[in-house]
Design a protein around this motif. Structure first.
Motif, PDB file in Angstrom:
ATOM      1  N   ALA A   1     -23.624 -31.519 -92.093  1.00  0.00           N
ATOM      2  CA  ALA A   1     -24.385 -32.638 -92.668  1.00  0.00           C
ATOM      3  C   ALA A   1     -24.332 -33.847 -91.744  1.00  0.00           C
ATOM      4  CB  ALA A   1     -23.833 -32.989 -94.049  1.00  0.00           C
ATOM      5  N   LYS A   2     -23.143 -34.096 -91.179  1.00  0.00           N
ATOM      6  CA  LYS A   2     -23.008 -35.230 -90.245  1.00  0.00           C
ATOM      7  C   LYS A   2     -23.901 -35.021 -89.021  1.00  0.00           C
ATOM      8  CE  LYS A   2     -19.967 -35.420 -87.146  1.00  0.00           C
ATOM      9  NZ  LYS A   2     -18.987 -35.401 -86.152  1.00  0.00           N
ATOM     10  N   ASP A   3     -23.887 -33.841 -88.455  1.00  0.00           N
ATOM     11  CA  ASP A   3     -24.724 -33.547 -87.288  1.00  0.00           C
ATOM     12  C   ASP A   3     -26.205 -33.689 -87.620  1.00  0.00           C
ATOM     13  OD1 ASP A   3     -22.456 -33.076 -85.828  1.00  0.00           O
ATOM     14  OD2 ASP A   3     -22.587 -30.884 -85.918  1.00  0.00           O
ATOM     15  N   TRP A   4     -26.597 -33.140 -88.791  1.00  0.00           N
ATOM     16  CA  TRP A   4     -27.983 -33.223 -89.224  1.00  0.00           C
ATOM     17  C   TRP A   4     -28.403 -34.686 -89.402  1.00  0.00           C
ATOM     18  CZ3 TRP A   4     -29.779 -34.468 -94.375  1.00  0.00           C
ATOM     19  CH2 TRP A   4     -31.152 -34.262 -94.543  1.00  0.00           C
ATOM     20  N   PHE A   5     -27.531 -35.488 -90.037  1.00  0.00           N
ATOM     21  CA  PHE A   5     -27.814 -36.906 -90.247  1.00  0.00           C
ATOM     22  C   PHE A   5     -27.944 -37.629 -88.902  1.00  0.00           C
ATOM     23  CE2 PHE A   5     -26.207 -41.274 -90.790  1.00  0.00           C
ATOM     24  CZ  PHE A   5     -27.178 -41.762 -91.657  1.00  0.00           C
ATOM     25  N   LEU A   6     -27.015 -37.376 -87.971  1.00  0.00           N
ATOM     26  CA  LEU A   6     -27.070 -38.024 -86.666  1.00  0.00           C
ATOM     27  C   LEU A   6     -28.322 -37.627 -85.887  1.00  0.00           C
ATOM     28  CD1 LEU A   6     -23.312 -37.897 -85.587  1.00  0.00           C
ATOM     29  CD2 LEU A   6     -24.620 -39.871 -86.403  1.00  0.00           C
ATOM     30  N   GLU A   7     -28.747 -36.358 -86.013  1.00  0.00           N
ATOM     31  CA  GLU A   7     -29.988 -35.938 -85.357  1.00  0.00           C
ATOM     32  C   GLU A   7     -31.191 -36.675 -85.950  1.00  0.00           C
ATOM     33  OE1 GLU A   7     -30.292 -31.692 -85.654  1.00  0.00           O
ATOM     34  OE2 GLU A   7     -28.529 -31.364 -84.391  1.00  0.00           O
ATOM     35  N   ASP A   8     -31.196 -36.805 -87.289  1.00  0.00           N
ATOM     36  CA  ASP A   8     -32.292 -37.553 -87.939  1.00  0.00           C
ATOM     37  C   ASP A   8     -32.305 -39.006 -87.503  1.00  0.00           C
ATOM     38  OD1 ASP A   8     -33.243 -35.370 -89.209  1.00  0.00           O
ATOM     39  OD2 ASP A   8     -32.704 -35.996 -91.241  1.00  0.00           O
ATOM     40  N   VAL A   9     -31.142 -39.600 -87.425  1.00  0.00           N
ATOM     41  CA  VAL A   9     -31.054 -40.993 -86.988  1.00  0.00           C
ATOM     42  C   VAL A   9     -31.550 -41.111 -85.551  1.00  0.00           C
ATOM     43  CG1 VAL A   9     -29.439 -42.854 -86.409  1.00  0.00           C
ATOM     44  CG2 VAL A   9     -29.253 -41.692 -88.604  1.00  0.00           C
ATOM     45  N   ALA A  10     -31.183 -40.184 -84.704  1.00  0.00           N
ATOM     46  CA  ALA A  10     -31.626 -40.211 -83.309  1.00  0.00           C
ATOM     47  C   ALA A  10     -33.150 -40.065 -83.240  1.00  0.00           C
ATOM     48  CB  ALA A  10     -30.948 -39.093 -82.511  1.00  0.00           C
ATOM     49  N   LEU A  11     -33.725 -39.169 -84.054  1.00  0.00           N
ATOM     50  CA  LEU A  11     -35.174 -39.001 -84.070  1.00  0.00           C
ATOM     51  C   LEU A  11     -35.870 -40.275 -84.563  1.00  0.00           C
ATOM     52  CD1 LEU A  11     -35.549 -35.348 -85.407  1.00  0.00           C
ATOM     53  CD2 LEU A  11     -36.182 -36.203 -83.147  1.00  0.00           C
ATOM     54  N   MET A  12     -35.352 -40.860 -85.647  1.00  0.00           N
ATOM     55  CA  MET A  12     -35.947 -42.092 -86.172  1.00  0.00           C
ATOM     56  C   MET A  12     -35.834 -43.226 -85.159  1.00  0.00           C
ATOM     57  SD  MET A  12     -35.099 -42.164 -90.263  1.00  0.00           S
ATOM     58  CE  MET A  12     -33.365 -42.362 -90.045  1.00  0.00           C
ATOM     59  N   THR A  13     -34.696 -43.327 -84.510  1.00  0.00           N
ATOM     60  CA  THR A  13     -34.499 -44.372 -83.503  1.00  0.00           C
ATOM     61  C   THR A  13     -35.482 -44.199 -82.353  1.00  0.00           C
ATOM     62  OG1 THR A  13     -32.155 -44.489 -84.065  1.00  0.00           O
ATOM     63  CG2 THR A  13     -32.803 -45.418 -81.955  1.00  0.00           C
ATOM     64  N   ALA A  14     -35.647 -42.965 -81.888  1.00  0.00           N
ATOM     65  CA  ALA A  14     -36.582 -42.702 -80.794  1.00  0.00           C
ATOM     66  C   ALA A  14     -38.007 -43.029 -81.227  1.00  0.00           C
ATOM     67  CB  ALA A  14     -36.496 -41.239 -80.360  1.00  0.00           C
ATOM     68  N   TYR A  15     -38.375 -42.662 -82.468  1.00  0.00           N
ATOM     69  CA  TYR A  15     -39.711 -42.952 -82.963  1.00  0.00           C
ATOM     70  C   TYR A  15     -39.957 -44.460 -82.999  1.00  0.00           C
ATOM     71  CZ  TYR A  15     -43.542 -43.669 -86.225  1.00  0.00           C
ATOM     72  OH  TYR A  15     -44.696 -44.094 -86.805  1.00  0.00           O
ATOM     73  N   TRP A  16     -39.043 -45.221 -83.599  1.00  0.00           N
ATOM     74  CA  TRP A  16     -39.236 -46.662 -83.701  1.00  0.00           C
ATOM     75  C   TRP A  16     -39.179 -47.338 -82.339  1.00  0.00           C
ATOM     76  CZ3 TRP A  16     -41.818 -48.665 -87.289  1.00  0.00           C
ATOM     77  CH2 TRP A  16     -41.808 -48.115 -88.566  1.00  0.00           C
ATOM     78  N   HIS A  17     -38.332 -46.812 -81.460  1.00  0.00           N
ATOM     79  CA  HIS A  17     -38.269 -47.368 -80.119  1.00  0.00           C
ATOM     80  C   HIS A  17     -39.612 -47.185 -79.413  1.00  0.00           C
ATOM     81  CE1 HIS A  17     -36.600 -48.625 -76.312  1.00  0.00           C
ATOM     82  NE2 HIS A  17     -37.090 -47.530 -75.754  1.00  0.00           N
ATOM     83  N   ASP A  18     -40.175 -45.973 -79.508  1.00  0.00           N
ATOM     84  CA  ASP A  18     -41.480 -45.710 -78.894  1.00  0.00           C
ATOM     85  C   ASP A  18     -42.564 -46.561 -79.546  1.00  0.00           C
ATOM     86  OD1 ASP A  18     -40.316 -43.918 -77.219  1.00  0.00           O
ATOM     87  OD2 ASP A  18     -41.023 -42.121 -78.264  1.00  0.00           O
ATOM     88  N   LYS A  19     -42.554 -46.616 -80.885  1.00  0.00           N
ATOM     89  CA  LYS A  19     -43.572 -47.375 -81.610  1.00  0.00           C
ATOM     90  C   LYS A  19     -43.484 -48.856 -81.250  1.00  0.00           C
ATOM     91  CE  LYS A  19     -46.482 -47.426 -85.178  1.00  0.00           C
ATOM     92  NZ  LYS A  19     -47.773 -46.803 -85.121  1.00  0.00           N
ATOM     93  N   MET A  20     -42.285 -49.427 -81.261  1.00  0.00           N
ATOM     94  CA  MET A  20     -42.115 -50.839 -80.935  1.00  0.00           C
ATOM     95  C   MET A  20     -42.387 -51.085 -79.456  1.00  0.00           C
ATOM     96  SD  MET A  20     -41.814 -51.906 -83.578  1.00  0.00           S
ATOM     97  CE  MET A  20     -42.027 -53.038 -84.487  1.00  0.00           C
TER      98      MET A  20
END
Length: 148
Positions: A28-47
């Motif tokens: 669950a921790k790994d899955w959560f960290l992967e989701d956070v990394a994906l969201m961070t990359a998305y917002w970084h690209d979008k911003m």
């Protein structure tokens, strides 16, 4: 001896449960960290895209925005002036009113209080009425007034 066998299997079962729980939590921790990394990359690209667009078009935004604000101010001023002149049934349009202290052109300025005509011969600061010292004058020519 039988009791030892029960305790041993119970410990083994508890150990398996703890191990399974630990694996589930790590997953669950790994899955959560992967989701956070994906969201961070998305917002970084979008911003990053938004920031690049603003950087590239900043001069356009400023130029157009400034003109738009000035145009809106002019329209608001005209609308407010019309509203005050018509909704309040003002006897004198506000654009024909002059306040003491304003620089005015030569001409005849009628006191809005007593109706006295104050003559201004040169461009100067408007003084209060000579008669009643009121501070609001008009250059509005009323119908039926004879200037001759």
């Amino acid at each position: 001896m039988n009791s030892m066998k029960k305790d041993s299997s119970k410990r083994e079962s508890d150990s398996n449960l703890v191990e399974e729980a630990r694996k589930t939590l790590i997953g669950a921790k790994d899955w959560f960290l992967e989701d956070v990394a994906l969201m961070t990359a998305y917002w970084h690209d979008k911003m990053g895209y938004t920031e690049a667009w603003v950087d590239a078009n900043w001069h356009y935004v400023l130029d157009e925005g400034h003109e738009l604000v000035e145009e809106l101010d002019e329209k608001e001023d005209a609308a407010l002036l019309w509203l005050i002149n018509h909704a309040n049934n003002n006897p004198v349009p506000l654009e024909d009113c002059h306040v003491v202290g304003a620089v005015v052109a030569p001409g005849r300025y009628r006191c809005m209080s007593c109706g006295h005509d104050n003559d201004v011969e040169t461009e100067q600061t408007l003084e209060p009425c000579e008669i009643c010292h009121y501070g609001l004058m008009s250059t509005h020519d009323e119908k039926g007034d004879s200037a001759e």
